[in-house]
Design a protein around this motif. Structure first.
Motif, mmCIF file in Angstrom:
data_model
loop_
_atom_site.group_PDB
_atom_site.id
_atom_site.type_symbol
_atom_site.label_atom_id
_atom_site.label_comp_id
_atom_site.label_asym_id
_atom_site.label_seq_id
_atom_site.Cartn_x
_atom_site.Cartn_y
_atom_site.Cartn_z
ATOM 1 N N ASP A 1 1.077 -1.159 -0.320
ATOM 2 C CA ASP A 1 -0.045 -0.250 -0.343
ATOM 3 C C ASP A 1 0.413 1.604 0.109
ATOM 4 O OD1 ASP A 1 1.084 -0.375 2.464
ATOM 5 O OD2 ASP A 1 -1.032 0.161 3.363
ATOM 6 N N LYS A 2 2.189 1.220 -0.033
ATOM 7 C CA LYS A 2 3.004 2.032 -0.084
ATOM 8 C C LYS A 2 3.919 1.772 -1.289
ATOM 9 C CE LYS A 2 2.629 2.518 4.972
ATOM 10 N NZ LYS A 2 2.014 1.493 4.703
ATOM 11 N N PRO A 3 3.467 2.597 -2.404
ATOM 12 C CA PRO A 3 4.442 1.756 -4.030
ATOM 13 C C PRO A 3 5.421 2.487 -3.780
ATOM 14 C CG PRO A 3 2.850 3.269 -4.412
ATOM 15 C CD PRO A 3 2.063 3.034 -2.870
ATOM 16 N N LEU A 4 7.069 1.727 -4.190
ATOM 17 C CA LEU A 4 8.108 2.597 -4.279
ATOM 18 C C LEU A 4 7.871 3.386 -5.562
ATOM 19 C CD1 LEU A 4 10.708 -0.250 -3.847
ATOM 20 C CD2 LEU A 4 9.980 1.568 -2.097
ATOM 21 N N PRO A 5 9.197 4.809 -6.080
ATOM 22 C CA PRO A 5 8.749 5.664 -6.736
ATOM 23 C C PRO A 5 9.485 4.690 -7.804
ATOM 24 C CG PRO A 5 9.749 6.279 -5.388
ATOM 25 C CD PRO A 5 9.665 5.251 -4.489
ATOM 26 N N SER A 6 8.827 5.072 -9.190
ATOM 27 C CA SER A 6 9.539 4.600 -10.256
ATOM 28 C C SER A 6 11.040 4.568 -9.942
ATOM 29 C CB SER A 6 9.100 4.926 -11.602
ATOM 30 O OG SER A 6 9.254 4.704 -12.790
ATOM 31 N N GLY A 7 11.949 3.075 -10.586
ATOM 32 C CA GLY A 7 13.115 3.027 -10.717
ATOM 33 C C GLY A 7 13.853 2.584 -9.748
ATOM 34 N N LYS A 8 13.181 2.884 -8.737
ATOM 35 C CA LYS A 8 13.733 3.115 -7.197
ATOM 36 C C LYS A 8 13.655 1.733 -6.973
ATOM 37 C CE LYS A 8 15.138 6.678 -5.452
ATOM 38 N NZ LYS A 8 16.502 6.743 -4.953
ATOM 39 N N LEU A 9 15.199 0.972 -6.099
ATOM 40 C CA LEU A 9 14.915 -0.397 -5.181
ATOM 41 C C LEU A 9 14.631 0.082 -3.818
ATOM 42 C CD1 LEU A 9 17.250 -2.386 -7.064
ATOM 43 C CD2 LEU A 9 14.998 -2.407 -7.442
ATOM 44 N N GLU B 1 25.073 1.251 -2.348
ATOM 45 C CA GLU B 1 24.841 1.728 -1.012
ATOM 46 C C GLU B 1 25.787 3.396 -0.854
ATOM 47 O OE1 GLU B 1 26.849 -0.662 1.964
ATOM 48 O OE2 GLU B 1 27.286 -2.007 0.897
ATOM 49 N N SER B 2 26.395 4.029 -1.774
ATOM 50 C CA SER B 2 26.685 5.006 -1.733
ATOM 51 C C SER B 2 25.837 6.398 -2.240
ATOM 52 C CB SER B 2 27.730 5.765 -2.710
ATOM 53 O OG SER B 2 27.365 5.348 -3.782
ATOM 54 N N THR B 3 24.942 5.500 -2.733
ATOM 55 C CA THR B 3 23.093 6.396 -3.123
ATOM 56 C C THR B 3 22.024 6.533 -2.679
ATOM 57 O OG1 THR B 3 22.712 4.524 -4.293
ATOM 58 C CG2 THR B 3 23.726 6.059 -5.623
ATOM 59 N N LEU B 4 22.835 5.670 -0.830
ATOM 60 C CA LEU B 4 21.431 4.837 -0.024
ATOM 61 C C LEU B 4 20.677 6.772 0.232
ATOM 62 C CD1 LEU B 4 22.690 2.155 1.704
ATOM 63 C CD2 LEU B 4 20.507 2.147 0.346
ATOM 64 N N GLY B 5 19.651 6.825 1.208
ATOM 65 C CA GLY B 5 19.033 7.943 1.385
ATOM 66 C C GLY B 5 17.955 7.318 2.471
ATOM 67 N N ILE C 1 15.303 2.488 4.041
ATOM 68 C CA ILE C 1 16.355 2.954 3.363
ATOM 69 C C ILE C 1 15.983 2.801 1.453
ATOM 70 C CG2 ILE C 1 17.584 3.786 4.671
ATOM 71 C CD1 ILE C 1 18.720 1.424 4.388
ATOM 72 N N MET C 2 16.605 3.486 0.226
ATOM 73 C CA MET C 2 16.212 4.063 -1.277
ATOM 74 C C MET C 2 17.645 3.920 -1.721
ATOM 75 S SD MET C 2 12.651 4.206 -2.516
ATOM 76 C CE MET C 2 11.344 4.654 -1.099
#
Length: 176
Positions: free
Chosen positions: A85-93, A135-139, A175-176
């Motif tokens: 019920d909380k879809p991820l943004p397009s292209g994000k893991l 990992e360097s792009t995690l937020g 975290i994505m």
């Protein structure tokens, strides 16, 4: 104590007493804790998930005023349970383990959606938990009720496998 205490006994003797409750309710909800705390005193609490990830919350003193006691509910959940019920943004893991946190007033059990001061949240992740993600792009991200919002000021320490951020709002985090 305002919250009922749980006692561990052996042979009729009390071995330990706590007002923190931790359970592992289902395969999708990895860990859960309810914490009764005094807002006038600093408090740190963590949940450890069966997959080796951990979520830690530091609540500084005075974060909600001193007249009321509060409960903090913490849950570690699977991405599959959260993303339904909380879809991820397009292209994000996203990491495979998400974190839900909320605060309730002790007096009437009402939800507290915004805190007067931020609390610090740290995600300790495993390499398996962020498999496929650089990992360097995690937020850090927070679900605002309709979309994921990036949390500014998050710090990523890839050598320690942790992401730390502050928030005055509570819901689901990942975290994505």
């Amino acid at each position: 104590s305002l919250m009922p205490q749980v006692s561990a006994t052996r042979g009729g003797h009390v071995m330990a007493t706590s007002t923190e409750f931790s359970v592992v309710p289902t395969a999708d909800a990895y860990a859960m804790k309810v914490l009764d705390f005094d807002p006038g005193v600093a408090s740190t609490s963590a949940i450890v998930n069966p997959n080796g990830t951990r979520h830690e919350v530091y609540v500084p003193p005075g974060v909600m005023g001193a007249e009321e006691r509060y409960f903090m509910d913490m849950r570690g959940i699977s991405e599959s349970a959260g993303a339904s019920d909380k879809p991820l943004p397009s292209g994000k893991l996203a990491a495979n383990t998400w974190f839900e946190a909320s605060f309730r007033k002790y007096s009437d059990n009402s939800s507290v959606s915004t805190l007067e001061e931020p609390v610090s949240i740290t995600f300790y992740y495993t390499d398996d938990d962020v498999s496929g993600i650089d990992e360097s792009t995690l937020g850090a991200y927070r679900w605002d009720g309709s979309a994921w919002q990036s949390i500014s000021g998050a710090t990523v320490d890839v050598s320690q496998n942790k992401v730390t951020f502050s928030s005055t709002h509570f819901s689901t985090f990942t975290i994505m």
